[in-house]
Design a protein around this motif. Sequence first.
Motif, mmCIF file in Angstrom:
data_model
loop_
_atom_site.group_PDB
_atom_site.id
_atom_site.type_symbol
_atom_site.label_atom_id
_atom_site.label_comp_id
_atom_site.label_asym_id
_atom_site.label_seq_id
_atom_site.Cartn_x
_atom_site.Cartn_y
_atom_site.Cartn_z
ATOM 1 N N UNK A 144 47.020 33.834 31.053
ATOM 2 C CA UNK A 144 48.063 34.423 31.906
ATOM 3 C C UNK A 144 48.413 35.818 31.398
ATOM 4 N N UNK A 145 48.962 36.619 32.301
ATOM 5 C CA UNK A 145 49.464 37.939 31.925
ATOM 6 C C UNK A 145 50.956 37.970 32.172
ATOM 7 N N UNK A 146 51.694 38.343 31.158
ATOM 8 C CA UNK A 146 53.136 38.481 31.297
ATOM 9 C C UNK A 146 53.489 39.907 30.903
ATOM 10 N N UNK A 147 54.013 40.647 31.890
ATOM 11 C CA UNK A 147 54.425 42.028 31.623
ATOM 12 C C UNK A 147 53.325 42.776 30.865
ATOM 13 N N UNK A 148 52.106 42.747 31.433
ATOM 14 C CA UNK A 148 50.957 43.459 30.851
ATOM 15 C C UNK A 148 50.484 42.888 29.525
ATOM 16 N N UNK A 149 51.012 41.752 29.137
ATOM 17 C CA UNK A 149 50.555 41.144 27.893
ATOM 18 C C UNK A 149 49.671 39.942 28.225
#
Length: 225
Positions: A144-149
């Motif tokens: 998953x990607x969270x805020x570009x992370x």
Amino acid sequence: MGKAKGESRGLAYLQQVRPQAVSHLLRFFRESGQHLEPRTRFLISIVTKVINLSPRGLQQYVRRALDEGASPDEIIDAVLCAYPCAGLTKVVDALDVILDMKLPGFEAPGEGDDSTAAEGPVAKGEWVEVGTREELGEDERLEVNVADRSLAVFEADGEIFVIDGLCPHRSGPLVRGQLQGKTVTCPLHQWQFDLESGACQDNPGARVGTYEVRVEDDGRILVKF
Ligand code: FES
């Protein structure tokens, strides 16, 4: 004679009824690539599978190349290298086969939005939903990607762990690593990381970020930032 994983029934049959002829052929194939590392051999095999239009063989060698640390870009390059012999139709068909495999890293830009849990900035201490237990699937993992992370979610020994998705060595995709107990092995150069502490067993100076996790009764997985 045992049947190797992924080997075709036809080849197994030939090995039974024409053992001499087939053993020469197989020895030729084995020895012709003996100075190449496995990743390179598998990438070359991808080129031949595109030319031969062999979907099953293509899937098999894409998986092997990924297991040996090949990146999605290298796989796509191998497919494109087949173009002078295979032509555009076979190249496009091969890419269809690979996209149908739904492998991480092969999403077209704009796709894979499902794996983006949060796009905007995330405040420190905020809990963010990153998926559900169901979405972990048989592989027991999710990217998953969270805020570009980039994050890698794993289920190991019945527990959920979330770590940074990129290896601190050279950004290997840890979500594609081999999982053994609570240890994940980076697919690129095999550094091993403990899912609980993030500690690297191969390099005490390196570690991967870990996150506090909460799993709701309905299976939703939340991560604290
Ligand atoms: S990128 Fe080298 S071990 Fe992970």
